[in-house]
Design a protein around this motif. Sequence first.
Motif, PDB file in Angstrom:
ATOM      1  N   SER A  76      64.626  42.065  29.207  1.00 35.92           N
ATOM      2  CA  SER A  76      63.444  41.448  28.603  1.00 35.92           C
ATOM      3  C   SER A  76      62.379  42.521  28.396  1.00 35.92           C
ATOM      4  O   SER A  76      61.582  42.788  29.306  1.00 35.92           O
ATOM      5  N   PRO A  77      62.379  43.193  27.242  1.00 30.89           N
ATOM      6  CA  PRO A  77      61.412  44.280  26.992  1.00 30.89           C
ATOM      7  C   PRO A  77      59.978  43.841  27.267  1.00 30.89           C
ATOM      8  O   PRO A  77      59.570  42.745  26.893  1.00 30.89           O
ATOM      9  N   GLY A  78      59.265  44.708  27.927  1.00 32.17           N
ATOM     10  CA  GLY A  78      57.891  44.411  28.310  1.00 32.17           C
ATOM     11  C   GLY A  78      57.602  45.029  29.661  1.00 32.17           C
ATOM     12  O   GLY A  78      58.396  45.823  30.179  1.00 32.17           O
ATOM     13  N   PRO A  79      56.476  44.694  30.275  1.00 34.12           N
ATOM     14  CA  PRO A  79      56.133  45.252  31.594  1.00 34.12           C
ATOM     15  C   PRO A  79      57.209  44.914  32.626  1.00 34.12           C
ATOM     16  O   PRO A  79      57.720  43.793  32.654  1.00 34.12           O
ATOM     17  N   VAL A  80      57.557  45.873  33.465  1.00 35.80           N
ATOM     18  CA  VAL A  80      58.577  45.612  34.497  1.00 35.80           C
ATOM     19  C   VAL A  80      57.950  45.028  35.754  1.00 35.80           C
ATOM     20  O   VAL A  80      58.645  44.408  36.572  1.00 35.80           O
ATOM     21  N   PHE A  81      56.638  45.210  35.904  1.00 30.20           N
ATOM     22  CA  PHE A  81      55.938  44.641  37.048  1.00 30.20           C
ATOM     23  C   PHE A  81      55.112  43.437  36.611  1.00 30.20           C
ATOM     24  O   PHE A  81      54.664  43.353  35.464  1.00 30.20           O
ATOM     25  N   TYR A  82      54.930  42.521  37.540  1.00 30.78           N
ATOM     26  CA  TYR A  82      54.132  41.321  37.266  1.00 30.78           C
ATOM     27  C   TYR A  82      53.084  41.209  38.367  1.00 30.78           C
ATOM     28  O   TYR A  82      53.413  41.262  39.550  1.00 30.78           O
ATOM     29  N   LYS A  83      51.831  41.102  37.974  1.00 33.50           N
ATOM     30  CA  LYS A  83      50.772  40.978  38.968  1.00 33.50           C
ATOM     31  C   LYS A  83      50.154  39.594  38.901  1.00 33.50           C
ATOM     32  O   LYS A  83      50.081  38.988  37.827  1.00 33.50           O
ATOM     33  N   GLN A  84      49.740  39.121  40.053  1.00 35.45           N
ATOM     34  CA  GLN A  84      49.227  37.757  40.145  1.00 35.45           C
ATOM     35  C   GLN A  84      48.159  37.693  41.226  1.00 35.45           C
ATOM     36  O   GLN A  84      48.281  38.336  42.273  1.00 35.45           O
ATOM     37  N   THR A  85      47.105  36.933  40.975  1.00 35.30           N
ATOM     38  CA  THR A  85      46.060  36.747  41.987  1.00 35.30           C
ATOM     39  C   THR A  85      46.542  35.772  43.048  1.00 35.30           C
ATOM     40  O   THR A  85      47.008  34.678  42.724  1.00 35.30           O
ATOM     41  N   ARG A  86      46.461  36.182  44.298  1.00 37.10           N
ATOM     42  CA  ARG A  86      46.863  35.335  45.422  1.00 37.10           C
ATOM     43  C   ARG A  86      45.727  35.245  46.430  1.00 37.10           C
ATOM     44  O   ARG A  86      44.782  36.039  46.418  1.00 37.10           O
ATOM     45  N   VAL A  87      45.838  34.263  47.325  1.00 40.50           N
ATOM     46  CA  VAL A  87      44.811  34.046  48.346  1.00 40.50           C
ATOM     47  C   VAL A  87      45.311  34.619  49.665  1.00 40.50           C
ATOM     48  O   VAL A  87      46.380  34.261  50.154  1.00 40.50           O
ATOM     49  N   GLY A  88      44.508  35.531  50.244  1.00 38.64           N
ATOM     50  CA  GLY A  88      44.867  36.160  51.503  1.00 38.64           C
ATOM     51  C   GLY A  88      44.144  35.546  52.688  1.00 38.64           C
ATOM     52  O   GLY A  88      43.678  34.403  52.632  1.00 38.64           O
ATOM     53  N   ARG A  89      44.028  36.331  53.743  1.00 42.27           N
ATOM     54  CA  ARG A  89      43.390  35.841  54.967  1.00 42.27           C
ATOM     55  C   ARG A  89      41.921  35.493  54.721  1.00 42.27           C
ATOM     56  O   ARG A  89      41.222  36.202  54.026  1.00 42.27           O
ATOM     57  N   TRP A  90      41.487  34.378  55.302  1.00 41.29           N
ATOM     58  CA  TRP A  90      40.117  33.874  55.185  1.00 41.29           C
ATOM     59  C   TRP A  90      39.736  33.572  53.733  1.00 41.29           C
ATOM     60  O   TRP A  90      38.566  33.541  53.376  1.00 41.29           O
ATOM     61  N   GLY A  91      40.719  33.407  52.861  1.00 33.08           N
ATOM     62  CA  GLY A  91      40.427  33.038  51.483  1.00 33.08           C
ATOM     63  C   GLY A  91      40.126  34.206  50.571  1.00 33.08           C
ATOM     64  O   GLY A  91      39.721  34.009  49.426  1.00 33.08           O
ATOM     65  N   LYS A  92      40.330  35.438  51.044  1.00 29.51           N
ATOM     66  CA  LYS A  92      40.064  36.612  50.204  1.00 29.51           C
ATOM     67  C   LYS A  92      41.137  36.743  49.135  1.00 29.51           C
ATOM     68  O   LYS A  92      42.323  36.695  49.424  1.00 29.51           O
ATOM     69  N   LEU A  93      40.711  36.910  47.880  1.00 28.44           N
ATOM     70  CA  LEU A  93      41.646  37.045  46.777  1.00 28.44           C
ATOM     71  C   LEU A  93      42.130  38.494  46.651  1.00 28.44           C
ATOM     72  O   LEU A  93      41.366  39.426  46.867  1.00 28.44           O
ATOM     73  N   PHE A  94      43.405  38.674  46.297  1.00 27.05           N
ATOM     74  CA  PHE A  94      43.935  40.011  46.067  1.00 27.05           C
ATOM     75  C   PHE A  94      45.003  39.949  44.991  1.00 27.05           C
ATOM     76  O   PHE A  94      45.495  38.868  44.632  1.00 27.05           O
ATOM     77  N   THR A  95      45.365  41.110  44.458  1.00 25.42           N
ATOM     78  CA  THR A  95      46.399  41.197  43.427  1.00 25.42           C
ATOM     79  C   THR A  95      47.740  41.479  44.080  1.00 25.42           C
ATOM     80  O   THR A  95      47.913  42.507  44.742  1.00 25.42           O
ATOM     81  N   MET A  96      48.702  40.564  43.909  1.00 22.27           N
ATOM     82  CA  MET A  96      50.036  40.728  44.471  1.00 22.27           C
ATOM     83  C   MET A  96      51.001  41.189  43.377  1.00 22.27           C
ATOM     84  O   MET A  96      50.953  40.701  42.245  1.00 22.27           O
ATOM     85  N   TRP A  97      51.880  42.136  43.736  1.00 20.12           N
ATOM     86  CA  TRP A  97      52.803  42.710  42.767  1.00 20.12           C
ATOM     87  C   TRP A  97      54.235  42.236  43.000  1.00 20.12           C
ATOM     88  O   TRP A  97      54.660  42.054  44.133  1.00 20.12           O
ATOM     89  N   LYS A  98      54.957  42.056  41.888  1.00 24.77           N
ATOM     90  CA  LYS A  98      56.372  41.687  41.941  1.00 24.77           C
ATOM     91  C   LYS A  98      57.083  42.370  40.770  1.00 24.77           C
ATOM     92  O   LYS A  98      56.433  42.793  39.808  1.00 24.77           O
ATOM     93  N   PHE A  99      58.412  42.461  40.854  1.00 27.14           N
ATOM     94  CA  PHE A  99      59.172  42.803  39.664  1.00 27.14           C
ATOM     95  C   PHE A  99      59.189  41.568  38.775  1.00 27.14           C
ATOM     96  O   PHE A  99      59.390  40.449  39.260  1.00 27.14           O
ATOM     97  N   ARG A 100      58.982  41.757  37.481  1.00 31.05           N
ATOM     98  CA  ARG A 100      58.958  40.620  36.564  1.00 31.05           C
ATOM     99  C   ARG A 100      60.356  40.026  36.445  1.00 31.05           C
ATOM    100  O   ARG A 100      61.328  40.728  36.179  1.00 31.05           O
ATOM    101  N   SER A 101      60.455  38.725  36.624  1.00 29.25           N
ATOM    102  CA  SER A 101      61.741  38.029  36.527  1.00 29.25           C
ATOM    103  C   SER A 101      61.720  36.944  35.461  1.00 29.25           C
ATOM    104  O   SER A 101      62.731  36.284  35.233  1.00 29.25           O
ATOM    105  N   MET A 102      60.585  36.747  34.803  1.00 32.04           N
ATOM    106  CA  MET A 102      60.457  35.703  33.787  1.00 32.04           C
ATOM    107  C   MET A 102      60.093  36.304  32.440  1.00 32.04           C
ATOM    108  O   MET A 102      59.566  37.417  32.356  1.00 32.04           O
TER     109      MET A 102
END
Length: 240
Positions: A76-102
């Motif tokens: 699937s040509p395009g970015p190989v990584f996928y980033k997403q905003t997730r909720v961490g400890r005490w509700g702090k938001l952070f960017t989580m990284w994954k290999f793109r699967s979709m």
Amino acid sequence: MNDDELQHELLHRYSRLRYLNSGISPRMLLKRWLWHGVISGTYFVKRLIDVLASVILMILLIPLFAVIMALIYKSSPGPVFYKQTRVGRWGKLFTMWKFRSMYLDADQRLKEIKAQNEMAGGVLFKMKNDPRIFPVGKFIRKASIDELPQLWNVFKGDMSLVGPRPALPSEVNKYSLQDRQRLEVIPGITCIWQVSGRSNIPFPQQVQLDIQYIQSQSVWLDIKLLLKTIPAVLLSRGAY
């Protein structure tokens, strides 16, 4: 509620949790200090393991990362990584990284298939034959290879090797008061319910298992869960 409003609400809620020392006996105060020392010591060891393990694994897995990146781009040509905003400890938001699967239009297509959600509880979306996932993506998801870039999140301190899985802000918006107990610890790559059935476990039971982990967490428990993760991944129990 948008992401900024959610983070403000969560941080405000947890900022009010303070020890009230007035009227407490010296004996009780000493117990609190000792307990705080034990917790801090456990956190230090856990953090040390996270940093050392994430660095070693990221170096060792460079060849695998290169192969997976090439396969993803070819499928699937395009970015190989996928980033997403997730909720961490005490509700702090952070960017989580994954290999793109979709496919690249996965977020838009979610609206079309949302009614086909197979995860009980109504908070998470899971579907065994999700049409948004391309062929190589199905393999890396089933083998949990798509989660490996989160070793970078572990190194940074956003995540730990072991802990409740980090939720999306939209999911946290649907949390009950009990569900929000998951936000009291650093989220992890693997957790107690992932080695016990993964997506086959309904969301309410996932919460119960996470709370069970939080109430009994220790370095030894983390090591046991990491060891259990290996056969769980190899057998792909409940993975989709």
